[in-house]
Design an enzyme around this catalytic site. Structure first.
Site, PDB file in Angstrom:
ATOM      1  CG  ASN A 249      -6.325   0.954  12.110  1.00 42.39           C
ATOM      2  OD1 ASN A 249      -4.966   1.097  11.926  1.00 42.39           O
ATOM      3  ND2 ASN A 249      -6.687   0.604  12.990  1.00 42.39           N
ATOM      4  CB  THR A 250      -8.891   5.545  13.100  1.00 47.50           C
ATOM      5  OG1 THR A 250      -7.756   5.630  12.655  1.00 47.50           O
ATOM      6  CG2 THR A 250      -9.359   6.281  14.253  1.00 47.50           C
TER       7      THR A 250
ATOM      8  CE  LYS B 163      -3.238   2.696   2.897  1.00 48.49           C
ATOM      9  NZ  LYS B 163      -3.910   2.865   4.302  1.00 48.49           N
TER      10      LYS B 163
ATOM     11  N   GLY C 213      -8.060   9.375   9.575  1.00 47.18           N
ATOM     12  CA  GLY C 213      -8.510   9.456  10.905  1.00 47.18           C
ATOM     13  C   GLY C 213      -9.151  10.746  11.414  1.00 47.18           C
TER      14      GLY C 213
ATOM     15  N   GLY D 296     -10.769   8.254   6.304  1.00 49.91           N
ATOM     16  CA  GLY D 296     -11.989   8.916   6.826  1.00 49.91           C
ATOM     17  C   GLY D 296     -13.236   8.392   6.802  1.00 49.91           C
TER      18      GLY D 296
END
Length: 263
Positions: free
Chosen positions: A209-210, A99, A160, A188
């Site tokens: 992820n977040t 990535k 994030g 996002g």
């Protein structure tokens, strides 16, 4: 019937990619990834090098999950740094997937479009299967595709932030322009409804992820995203109704059966 897709020829059934950072503990990370059903997990050599002290435990957990690894070049600010990190990741994690991340500005961590194209070309020529993390710029997307990228990962909004899809028109334009390219919305995505919106456009997958790692209950949020992506994909395949300019009764009275009830 399984609704599968592929990344550079590798067949996948789960359309949810998840990150391995920011979790409160390794055990919570493991439980959340399992609950998500994800078959691809991203990780960074700069944070989780299994050859360094303290990295072995993390590496063992990731290996036990039996997932595909997607190393990233997070934190790189130059073509040279991104290429070097990709090469180290390939050696350590034994995969030619990468990535490609290349920060252009520290204010919102926006990918550098010019250097991203330069780095992608170098890595593709070196045999990497490049998944570039880019903005929702159609022209940059075209350049990456023309270089040979079979997968693009445009952002929904800055990483994030959890703001969702800030420019649906731009994302839809990329989808319409490249119907045969695998497209993954990356960064996002804050809540499951954001993922549904992207999947309804025809995007192939979501990477996040977040939103899972920072949830009060990461495992439950992972399940919610899994279901959201399935719902969005199902809606896209089913085909949405056309919007109307005025109201139309859902139960018309003309030429419809009539039941008479007598007291």
């Amino acid at each position: 019937m399984q609704d599968s897709f592929s990344i550079y020829g590798t067949k996948l059934n789960s359309r949810l990619f998840v990150g391995s950072a920011l979790y409160p503990s390794p055990q919570i990370m493991q439980d959340a990834i399992k609950a998500s059903g994800a078959q691809v997990v991203t990780l960074s050599i700069s944070r989780q090098n299994p050859q360094q002290q303290g990295g072995q435990n993390f590496w063992s957990i990731i290996q036990s999950l039996g997932v595909h690894l997607l190393p990233n070049t997070a934190g790189c600010h130059s073509v040279k740094d991104a290429v070097n990190m990709a090469k180290m990741s390939r050696e350590i994690f034994q995969t030619d997937w990468v990535k490609l991340e290349l920060v252009g500005d520290d204010y919102n961590l926006q990918p550098d479009p010019i250097d991203l194209v330069k780095a992608a070309e170098i890595l593709l020529n070196d045999g990497f299967k490049v998944l570039p993390y880019c903005t929702d710029d159609l022209v940059i997307a075209r350049h990456l595709v023309e270089l040979g990228c079979e997968v693009l990962m445009p952002w929904g909004s800055p990483i994030g932030t959890g703001k969702g899809l800030l420019n649906p028109y731009a994302l839809q334009a990329i989808r319409d322009r490249f119907p045969d390219i695998t497209l993954i919305v990356d960064s996002g995505i804050g809540v499951p409804s954001h993922a549904v919106q992207a999947m309804e456009m025809g995007y192939d997958a979501i990477l996040l992820n977040t939103a899972i790692a920072h949830a009060n209950q990461p495992e439950r949020m992972a399940i919610a995203f899994k279901k959201a992506i399935e719902a969005g994909r199902g809606a896209y395949l089913a085909g949405p109704m056309a919007e109307q300019k005025s109201a139309n009764p859902s139960t018309p009275t003309i030429d419809s059966p009539f039941w008479h009830h007598s007291a």
